[in-house]
Design a protein around this motif. Structure first.
Motif, PDB file in Angstrom:
ATOM      1  N   SER A   8       0.843  -1.188   0.000  1.00 18.46           N
ATOM      2  CA  SER A   8       0.000   0.000   0.000  1.00 18.46           C
ATOM      3  C   SER A   8       0.883   1.245   0.000  1.00 18.46           C
ATOM      4  O   SER A   8       2.103   1.156   0.204  1.00 18.46           O
ATOM      5  CB  SER A   8      -0.897   0.007   1.241  1.00 18.46           C
ATOM      6  OG  SER A   8      -0.109   0.131   2.410  1.00 18.46           O
ATOM      7  N   THR A   9       0.283   2.405  -0.217  1.00 17.86           N
ATOM      8  CA  THR A   9       1.065   3.646  -0.182  1.00 17.86           C
ATOM      9  C   THR A   9       1.621   3.885   1.223  1.00 17.86           C
ATOM     10  O   THR A   9       2.714   4.430   1.378  1.00 17.86           O
ATOM     11  CB  THR A   9       0.209   4.855  -0.606  1.00 17.86           C
ATOM     12  OG1 THR A   9      -0.984   4.903   0.195  1.00 17.86           O
ATOM     13  CG2 THR A   9      -0.171   4.762  -2.067  1.00 17.86           C
ATOM     14  N   LYS A  10       0.894   3.443   2.245  1.00 22.13           N
ATOM     15  CA  LYS A  10       1.376   3.595   3.627  1.00 22.13           C
ATOM     16  C   LYS A  10       2.608   2.734   3.871  1.00 22.13           C
ATOM     17  O   LYS A  10       3.591   3.179   4.472  1.00 22.13           O
ATOM     18  CB  LYS A  10       0.262   3.217   4.614  1.00 22.13           C
ATOM     19  CG  LYS A  10       0.645   3.415   6.079  1.00 22.13           C
ATOM     20  CD  LYS A  10      -0.523   3.092   7.001  1.00 22.13           C
ATOM     21  CE  LYS A  10      -0.145   3.305   8.460  1.00 22.13           C
ATOM     22  NZ  LYS A  10      -1.290   2.992   9.373  1.00 22.13           N
ATOM     23  N   GLU A  11       2.564   1.479   3.395  1.00 22.36           N
ATOM     24  CA  GLU A  11       3.714   0.575   3.552  1.00 22.36           C
ATOM     25  C   GLU A  11       4.909   1.074   2.745  1.00 22.36           C
ATOM     26  O   GLU A  11       6.054   0.997   3.200  1.00 22.36           O
ATOM     27  CB  GLU A  11       3.322  -0.838   3.098  1.00 22.36           C
ATOM     28  CG  GLU A  11       2.306  -1.512   4.011  1.00 22.36           C
ATOM     29  CD  GLU A  11       1.757  -2.790   3.422  1.00 22.36           C
ATOM     30  OE1 GLU A  11       1.610  -2.861   2.179  1.00 22.36           O
ATOM     31  OE2 GLU A  11       1.462  -3.732   4.184  1.00 22.36           O
ATOM     32  N   ALA A  13       5.550   4.168   2.028  1.00 20.25           N
ATOM     33  CA  ALA A  13       6.082   5.339   2.730  1.00 20.25           C
ATOM     34  C   ALA A  13       7.017   4.919   3.859  1.00 20.25           C
ATOM     35  O   ALA A  13       8.065   5.532   4.076  1.00 20.25           O
ATOM     36  CB  ALA A  13       4.929   6.181   3.285  1.00 20.25           C
ATOM     37  N   LEU A  14       6.653   3.852   4.567  1.00 21.82           N
ATOM     38  CA  LEU A  14       7.500   3.347   5.651  1.00 21.82           C
ATOM     39  C   LEU A  14       8.826   2.837   5.104  1.00 21.82           C
ATOM     40  O   LEU A  14       9.893   3.123   5.655  1.00 21.82           O
ATOM     41  CB  LEU A  14       6.776   2.227   6.398  1.00 21.82           C
ATOM     42  CG  LEU A  14       7.562   1.528   7.519  1.00 21.82           C
ATOM     43  CD1 LEU A  14       7.888   2.511   8.626  1.00 21.82           C
ATOM     44  CD2 LEU A  14       6.767   0.354   8.082  1.00 21.82           C
ATOM     45  N   SER A  19       6.684  10.616   3.700  1.00 17.58           N
ATOM     46  CA  SER A  19       5.271  10.643   4.072  1.00 17.58           C
ATOM     47  C   SER A  19       4.433   9.903   3.038  1.00 17.58           C
ATOM     48  O   SER A  19       4.841   9.726   1.882  1.00 17.58           O
ATOM     49  CB  SER A  19       4.784  12.094   4.187  1.00 17.58           C
ATOM     50  OG  SER A  19       4.736  12.704   2.914  1.00 17.58           O
ATOM     51  N   GLN A  20       3.254   9.484   3.468  1.00 13.67           N
ATOM     52  CA  GLN A  20       2.350   8.790   2.552  1.00 13.67           C
ATOM     53  C   GLN A  20       1.946   9.711   1.409  1.00 13.67           C
ATOM     54  O   GLN A  20       1.801   9.270   0.262  1.00 13.67           O
ATOM     55  CB  GLN A  20       1.114   8.299   3.308  1.00 13.67           C
ATOM     56  CG  GLN A  20       0.195   7.409   2.481  1.00 13.67           C
ATOM     57  CD  GLN A  20      -0.927   6.823   3.313  1.00 13.67           C
ATOM     58  OE1 GLN A  20      -1.050   7.082   4.507  1.00 13.67           O
ATOM     59  NE2 GLN A  20      -1.770   6.022   2.693  1.00 13.67           N
ATOM     60  N   ARG A  21       1.778  11.001   1.708  1.00 12.67           N
ATOM     61  CA  ARG A  21       1.412  11.959   0.672  1.00 12.67           C
ATOM     62  C   ARG A  21       2.515  12.081  -0.383  1.00 12.67           C
ATOM     63  O   ARG A  21       2.224  12.206  -1.579  1.00 12.67           O
ATOM     64  CB  ARG A  21       1.144  13.341   1.301  1.00 12.67           C
ATOM     65  CG  ARG A  21       0.674  14.384   0.294  1.00 12.67           C
ATOM     66  CD  ARG A  21      -0.583  13.934  -0.423  1.00 12.67           C
ATOM     67  NE  ARG A  21      -0.912  14.803  -1.539  1.00 12.67           N
ATOM     68  CZ  ARG A  21      -1.724  14.470  -2.523  1.00 12.67           C
ATOM     69  NH1 ARG A  21      -2.293  13.278  -2.546  1.00 12.67           N
ATOM     70  NH2 ARG A  21      -1.986  15.317  -3.498  1.00 12.67           N
ATOM     71  N   GLN A  24       2.174   9.239  -2.732  1.00 13.66           N
ATOM     72  CA  GLN A  24       1.031   9.470  -3.615  1.00 13.66           C
ATOM     73  C   GLN A  24       1.399  10.447  -4.736  1.00 13.66           C
ATOM     74  O   GLN A  24       0.993  10.270  -5.884  1.00 13.66           O
ATOM     75  CB  GLN A  24      -0.148   9.994  -2.803  1.00 13.66           C
ATOM     76  CG  GLN A  24      -0.732   8.957  -1.852  1.00 13.66           C
ATOM     77  CD  GLN A  24      -1.707   9.538  -0.852  1.00 13.66           C
ATOM     78  OE1 GLN A  24      -1.787  10.760  -0.690  1.00 13.66           O
ATOM     79  NE2 GLN A  24      -2.453   8.684  -0.175  1.00 13.66           N
ATOM     80  N   HIS A  41      -8.262   1.644  -3.960  1.00 16.70           N
ATOM     81  CA  HIS A  41      -7.022   1.854  -3.214  1.00 16.70           C
ATOM     82  C   HIS A  41      -5.818   1.580  -4.110  1.00 16.70           C
ATOM     83  O   HIS A  41      -5.848   0.668  -4.947  1.00 16.70           O
ATOM     84  CB  HIS A  41      -6.963   0.940  -1.989  1.00 16.70           C
ATOM     85  CG  HIS A  41      -8.078   1.172  -1.018  1.00 16.70           C
ATOM     86  ND1 HIS A  41      -8.172   2.314  -0.253  1.00 16.70           N
ATOM     87  CD2 HIS A  41      -9.152   0.405  -0.705  1.00 16.70           C
ATOM     88  CE1 HIS A  41      -9.252   2.247   0.512  1.00 16.70           C
ATOM     89  NE2 HIS A  41      -9.874   1.096   0.246  1.00 16.70           N
TER      90      HIS A  41
END
Length: 215
Positions: A8-11, A13-14, A19-21, A24, A41
């Motif tokens: 995912s975009t969150k993973e 980013a980590l 940042s997740q943004r 994106q 998603h």
């Protein structure tokens, strides 16, 4: 447990340390490819994220021509070396270790060749290494390390996704070497850091205690 080919975009980013943004935005600009799920998603290819990581984090590119050795912060600080050819896992380790309360200096190597160079220069107190790496595998690197007299007190931990039978096919496991599975159990890793840091402190305290000869 094998890694999923998509994140995912969150993973992402980590893994990338942003940042997740920001992730994106990179997707919107076409810097990282993504697809949409039925629910709308975004899902990013793990391989694409790894490739992008090498552009945003030069330390982990694995390019020996630009490989620069950092300086040691302190002779008494716990020195930890991680040898791993998966840049995303290295980045994840770097992020997780930054949250540990145990004072330490972290060194990262993307292959066993770099790892041996760092061992010779820094004499780390603790080494975490993968087994399957290009050119020189982890067991061969470990066999070279344990031949060094100055490394006799260093703790070596193998971190691998291989099954026991696969590890046995690679060769004999040296005595005293610990094996952890992937995904990496970072709670256990932090405990190992505590133990090794305490062992170093005890050894330093004993070395600084004057010897009182008997009359």
């Amino acid at each position: 447990m094998s890694e999923q080919p998509w994140v995912s975009t969150k993973e992402a980013a980590l893994l990338l340390g942003v940042s997740q943004r920001t992730v994106q935005n990179w997707v919107d600009r076409g810097k990282i490819k993504a697809s949409l799920t039925m629910g709308g998603h975004r899902r990013l290819s793990r391989e694409d994220v790894k490739k992008h990581l090498s552009t945003v984090h030069p330390l982990l590119t694995g390019n020996d021509e630009t490989f620069v050795l950092p300086a040691i912060n302190s002779d008494t600080t716990l020195r930890v070396l991680i040898v791993e050819d998966d840049y995303a896992i290295l980045r994840l380790c770097e992020l997780q270790f930054s949250h540990f309360s145990v004072p330490h200096q972290l060194f990262l190597a993307t292959n066993a060749y770099q790892g041996l160079i760092m061992v010779g220069k820094y004499q780390p107190h603790l080494i975490f290494t993968d087994l399957k790496m290009p050119h020189i595998d982890g067991l061969h690197m470990i066999s070279e390390i344990i031949k060094m007299p100055e490394m006799k007190h260093t703790k070596i931990v193998i971190v691998t996704g291989l099954e026991t039978r696969e590890i046995m096919k690679m060769g004999t496991m040296p005595d005293g070497v610990m094996v952890l599975p992937k995904p990496i159990p970072f709670n256990t890793v932090e405990t190992i850091l505590y133990q090794q840091a305490n062992a170093i402190k005890a050894a330093t305290d004993n070395a600084s205690t004057p010897y009182d000869a008997a009359d």
